[in-house]
Motif scaffolding. Structure first.
Motif, mmCIF file in Angstrom:
data_model
loop_
_atom_site.group_PDB
_atom_site.id
_atom_site.type_symbol
_atom_site.label_atom_id
_atom_site.label_comp_id
_atom_site.label_asym_id
_atom_site.label_seq_id
_atom_site.Cartn_x
_atom_site.Cartn_y
_atom_site.Cartn_z
ATOM 1 N N TYR A 563 0.817 -1.203 0.000
ATOM 2 C CA TYR A 563 0.000 0.000 0.000
ATOM 3 C C TYR A 563 0.858 1.263 0.000
ATOM 4 N N TYR A 564 1.957 1.236 0.770
ATOM 5 C CA TYR A 564 2.774 2.440 0.888
ATOM 6 C C TYR A 564 3.831 2.563 -0.208
ATOM 7 N N ALA A 565 3.844 1.621 -1.136
ATOM 8 C CA ALA A 565 4.725 1.770 -2.301
ATOM 9 C C ALA A 565 4.140 2.824 -3.233
ATOM 10 N N GLU A 566 5.000 3.379 -4.071
ATOM 11 C CA GLU A 566 4.517 4.397 -5.020
ATOM 12 C C GLU A 566 3.593 3.773 -6.044
ATOM 13 N N GLY A 567 4.012 2.653 -6.624
ATOM 14 C CA GLY A 567 3.201 1.950 -7.600
ATOM 15 C C GLY A 567 3.016 2.722 -8.892
ATOM 16 N N GLU A 568 2.221 2.145 -9.790
ATOM 17 C CA GLU A 568 1.898 2.787 -11.060
ATOM 18 C C GLU A 568 0.485 2.368 -11.469
ATOM 19 N N MET A 569 -0.209 3.256 -12.177
ATOM 20 C CA MET A 569 -1.551 2.943 -12.639
ATOM 21 C C MET A 569 -1.458 2.112 -13.915
ATOM 22 N N VAL A 587 1.124 -7.257 -8.915
ATOM 23 C CA VAL A 587 0.687 -7.189 -7.519
ATOM 24 C C VAL A 587 -0.101 -5.902 -7.285
ATOM 25 N N CYS A 588 -1.298 -6.057 -6.742
ATOM 26 C CA CYS A 588 -2.163 -4.907 -6.471
ATOM 27 C C CYS A 588 -1.601 -4.098 -5.301
ATOM 28 N N ALA A 589 -1.716 -2.776 -5.391
ATOM 29 C CA ALA A 589 -1.230 -1.903 -4.318
ATOM 30 C C ALA A 589 -2.369 -1.282 -3.512
ATOM 31 N N ASP A 590 -3.594 -1.452 -3.970
ATOM 32 C CA ASP A 590 -4.751 -0.872 -3.294
ATOM 33 C C ASP A 590 -5.770 -1.956 -2.961
ATOM 34 N N GLN A 591 -6.804 -1.546 -2.260
ATOM 35 C CA GLN A 591 -7.919 -2.429 -1.970
ATOM 36 C C GLN A 591 -9.000 -2.172 -3.016
ATOM 37 N N ILE A 592 -9.366 -3.195 -3.770
ATOM 38 C CA ILE A 592 -10.386 -3.054 -4.806
ATOM 39 C C ILE A 592 -11.664 -3.701 -4.284
ATOM 40 N N VAL A 603 -6.722 -7.150 -2.345
ATOM 41 C CA VAL A 603 -6.163 -6.390 -1.235
ATOM 42 C C VAL A 603 -4.724 -6.039 -1.589
ATOM 43 N N PRO A 604 -4.158 -5.011 -0.952
ATOM 44 C CA PRO A 604 -2.765 -4.670 -1.238
ATOM 45 C C PRO A 604 -1.838 -5.861 -0.986
ATOM 46 N N GLY A 605 -0.944 -6.113 -1.936
ATOM 47 C CA GLY A 605 -0.003 -7.221 -1.812
ATOM 48 C C GLY A 605 -0.475 -8.497 -2.471
ATOM 49 N N GLN A 606 -1.702 -8.502 -3.019
ATOM 50 C CA GLN A 606 -2.270 -9.712 -3.609
ATOM 51 C C GLN A 606 -1.964 -9.784 -5.105
ATOM 52 N N GLU A 607 -1.707 -10.982 -5.559
ATOM 53 C CA GLU A 607 -1.399 -11.204 -6.973
ATOM 54 C C GLU A 607 -2.676 -11.141 -7.810
ATOM 55 N N THR A 639 -8.494 1.771 -14.404
ATOM 56 C CA THR A 639 -7.107 1.441 -14.080
ATOM 57 C C THR A 639 -6.994 1.052 -12.603
ATOM 58 N N ILE A 640 -5.950 0.291 -12.296
ATOM 59 C CA ILE A 640 -5.665 -0.143 -10.932
ATOM 60 C C ILE A 640 -4.208 0.160 -10.628
ATOM 61 N N ARG A 641 -3.939 0.582 -9.408
ATOM 62 C CA ARG A 641 -2.553 0.827 -9.000
ATOM 63 C C ARG A 641 -1.882 -0.496 -8.646
ATOM 64 N N VAL A 642 -0.749 -0.762 -9.278
ATOM 65 C CA VAL A 642 0.018 -1.985 -9.038
ATOM 66 C C VAL A 642 1.448 -1.610 -8.675
ATOM 67 N N LEU A 643 2.156 -2.557 -8.074
ATOM 68 C CA LEU A 643 3.555 -2.334 -7.751
ATOM 69 C C LEU A 643 4.391 -2.270 -9.028
ATOM 70 N N LYS A 644 5.365 -1.385 -9.043
ATOM 71 C CA LYS A 644 6.324 -1.373 -10.138
ATOM 72 C C LYS A 644 7.218 -2.613 -10.027
ATOM 73 N N SER A 645 7.780 -3.021 -11.149
ATOM 74 C CA SER A 645 8.636 -4.212 -11.155
ATOM 75 C C SER A 645 9.824 -4.025 -10.224
ATOM 76 N N GLU A 646 10.414 -2.823 -10.214
ATOM 77 C CA GLU A 646 11.571 -2.592 -9.358
ATOM 78 C C GLU A 646 11.190 -2.595 -7.869
ATOM 79 N N GLU A 647 9.936 -2.194 -7.564
ATOM 80 C CA GLU A 647 9.479 -2.240 -6.177
ATOM 81 C C GLU A 647 9.311 -3.682 -5.707
ATOM 82 N N GLU A 648 8.851 -4.534 -6.590
ATOM 83 C CA GLU A 648 8.697 -5.944 -6.236
ATOM 84 C C GLU A 648 10.032 -6.586 -5.879
ATOM 85 N N SER A 649 11.085 -6.108 -6.520
ATOM 86 C CA SER A 649 12.401 -6.689 -6.251
ATOM 87 C C SER A 649 13.013 -6.151 -4.956
#
Length: 656
Positions: A563-569, A587-592, A603-607, A639-649
């Motif tokens: 949730y607290y990652a910057e993410g991208e739409m 990976v989702c960054a928000d609660q849908i 939920v945030p963190g879910q694939e 659109t949905i906010r997801v983690l950036k690839s570099e954030e996942e790493s």
């Protein structure tokens, strides 16, 4: 204005003695100040007494002759003991005060036997001090009827002090007489503004550090609801849940929770940094109703995760399904797991045996209640009840103050005080009426021949049919599939033509909420509306069932970290309006949250999977009334906010 009636039930198996007692006490009641309308009535057997208590909601106090205890030792079949009767009364009506008449010679024996029971006091039988007894009983009823905060607020308003403090409307003076906004002042009423005060008024205490009338009111509420401690909350059960989470959980702590929990619970997961173990609730696909988590799944999760700190469940659910809580709580406690029960829709349960056991009576450590949903409190007015033997008040208070406003709405607090008083003094009587109306309403609905009131066996998903789940009868779900209306058309017809607003709906049902404010006139008007619609005899139509909610996928990261990652739409669809394959595995960054029903699909963190994305898009296309919290539209593209690839790493993944 209606005056209160308070009855005291005197229990003695000697008719002549009983008549003497009730006559003497009623004579005292007539000659002394009696604002609560106290009268005395009698019963000669325990069975008769319990029948009276079950039928007469105006019984406030019971006076039991301890001879019942002595007689029980002599003849087991003749009469229940005073001890047994105390247990039965407390089980049936815990709000009723209990006094015992004793012989001075047997004082020690009787008091020792009843020492640990909920006894308000004792009278010596030989004294027959009817006036003294009356004054004590009057004081006990008066103690239950106190509203310390509301009384202080009422008194202060009548003092008519000049306000040189917040709020800015200054007792309504800023609105009164204004050519632009005076209508608002007149519509809301003068007292709503005069009672809208602040912590600047010392005599009204402070919600964030209560030491006076607010603390007094909270203690009365704790006693009424069966808690060790009770705290008033002015931002609903949503905030109450978050406060408890942050009190009990630290980042990384495991938490067992129903995926069907209110979205505030999922927000609490993010705020606390907890590691959630999601439990999938059962689903009744026939009616689009979410049920309880299967008991076997809860027990299995407790065994697999004995290191979990907390278990939270919702009981009863929005549709009125309530867990068989005692064995679940017992299993959790055996592993040292604290239990929180969200009773947002069940705050009335303490005051009628048809609804019990409550969560606290079943052994829960915490219960949160939306007092405003089913009792007489203003919207957002809620309570937190605590029975945790390890309760850390300092940590709790720090978290409470983090979420609570420093400018709470004092009228809201007063409504909690008054709502508790009403539930204590006449809740049993009002709930008796509500249950009778619910029964009548179900019969009326079924008599239309078109509509059908669903029962427990209709609502229960197959996998929980043997879990001991029960139905709160004040939540009435109606199957409208034979009416020829869609639920949207049906609700519009009720609203525009018959002035009726319902609580919620699925694709083929509507749900009605009966409360202590439901009247027979309302029931009659609803029945009339349903009969008129039924007589139209529209041909049944095929109703499009909402897509099944997608199953929970892998949680790759802590919800807080995602949730607290910057993410991208990222768009949910490609250029051909198909599910965007580039999102699969992200990976989702928000609660849908599709609302209704308000259960997170992500939920945030879910694939994110193809199944979930297809479900969300199908829901958005087929049900235009469904809100999709967490989805952002870029023009017409969702659109949905997801983690950036570099954030996942970079973010630490959860261990499988």
């Amino acid at each position: 204005m209606a005056k209160p009636i308070s009855k005291v039930l005197v229990i003695n198996d000697e008719k002549m003695v009983l008549r003497s007692l009730t006559n003497g006490l009623n004579s005292a009641a007539k000659h002394l100040d009696n604002p609560f309308g106290i009268t005395f009535t009698g019963a000669t057997t325990a069975t008769e007494a319990l029948d009276v208590l079950a039928e007469d909601g105006e019984i406030q106090t019971v006076l039991i002759d301890d001879n019942l205890y002595a007689l029980a030792r002599q003849n087991e079949n003749r009469q229940a003991s005073a001890l047994e009767l105390v247990h039965c009364i407390h089980e049936l009506r815990p709000e009723v005060g209990i006094y015992i008449m004793i012989d001075e010679a047997q004082q020690d024996e009787v008091v020792d036997v009843l020492f640990s029971e909920a006894i308000a006091g004792y009278f010596y039988r030989e004294e027959r001090d009817y006036r003294g007894w009356f004054r004590i009983l009057h004081a006990q009823i008066g103690e239950k009827a106190r509203t310390p905060f509301y009384d202080a607020l009422h008194s202060y308003v009548l003092m008519a002090k000049d306000a040189w403090h917040t709020p800015g409307h200054s007792s309504g003076d800023s609105l009164r007489g204004s050519p632009w906004v005076n209508d608002f002042h007149e519509f809301m009423g003068e007292h709503i503004f005069r009672a809208d005060l602040s912590v600047s008024v010392d005599m009204l205490d402070s919600l964030l550090d209560p030491k006076g009338v607010i603390e007094d009111a909270q203690q009365l509420a704790a006693k009424a609801f069966g808690a060790k401690r009770t705290f008033f909350a002015t931002n609903g059960t949503s905030t109450a849940n978050k406060v408890i989470f942050q009190t009990l959980l630290t980042p990384g702590d495991k938490l067992l929770l129903d995926r069907n929990c209110h979205k505030s619970v999922h927000h609490g997961v993010v705020l606390s940094g907890a590691h959630p173990i999601y439990l999938n609730s059962s689903v009744n696909k026939t009616y689009g109703v979410f049920g309880t988590v299967p008991k076997a799944a809860i027990f299995d999760a407790i065994e697999k995760h004995p290191d979990a700190k907390v278990l939270i469940l919702t009981s009863c659910t929005y549709d009125g399904l309530r867990y068989d809580l005692p064995p679940i709580i017992k299993a959790a406690h055996e592993k040292g797991i604290k239990v929180i029960i969200d009773e947002a829709w069940y705050g009335c349960a303490r005051f009628h045996p048809a609804f019990r056991p409550t969560a606290l009576e079943a052994g829960a450590d915490y219960a949160t209640q939306s007092t405003h949903k089913v009792l007489s409190a203003f919207s957002q007015a809620s309570m937190i009840h605590v029975n945790d033997p390890d309760f850390n008040e300092h940590i709790f208070r720090e978290n409470f103050n983090m979420h609570a406003s420093t400018s709470p709405q004092y009228s809201m607090l007063a409504s909690l005080d008054v709502g508790r008083k009403q539930a204590t003094m006449e809740g049993f009587k009002l709930l008796n009426r509500t249950l009778e109306l619910a029964k009548e309403l179900r019969q009326s609905i079924n008599s239309t021949g078109i509509f059908r009131a669903l029962e427990l066996e209709d609502l229960l998903p197959d996998e929980v049919k043997h879990d001991g789940v029960q139905l709160d009868p004040t939540k009435v779900t109606i199957d409208i599939s034979g009416s020829g209306y869609t639920t949207e058309e049906f609700q519009k017809e009720l609203f525009q033509r018959y002035n009726i607003q319902v609580e919620k709906s699925t694709f083929n049902t509507v749900t009605l909420l009966l409360t202590i404010g439901t009247t027979r006139s309302k029931v009659s008007r609803l029945y009339d509306a349903l009969m008129r619609i039924a007589r139209e005899k529209r041909a049944p139509r095929r109703l499009y069932r909402a897509p099944d909610i997608a199953g929970f996928t892998r949680l790759k990261f802590l919800p807080r970290d995602a949730y607290y990652a910057e993410g991208e739409m990222m768009p949910m669809i490609d250029e051909d309006d198909h599910p965007n394959q580039a999102m699969f595995g992200r990976v989702c960054a928000d609660q849908i949250v599709p609302y209704p029903p308000g259960i997170p699909a992500l939920v945030p963190g879910q694939e994110i999977t193809e199944e979930i994305l297809t479900f969300l898009l199908g829901l958005m296309k087929s049900h235009k009334r469904t809100e999709m919290h967490g989805v952002v539209f870029d023009g017409y593209v969702p659109t949905i906010r997801v983690l950036k690839s570099e954030e996942e790493s970079i973010i630490k993944p959860l261990v499988e």
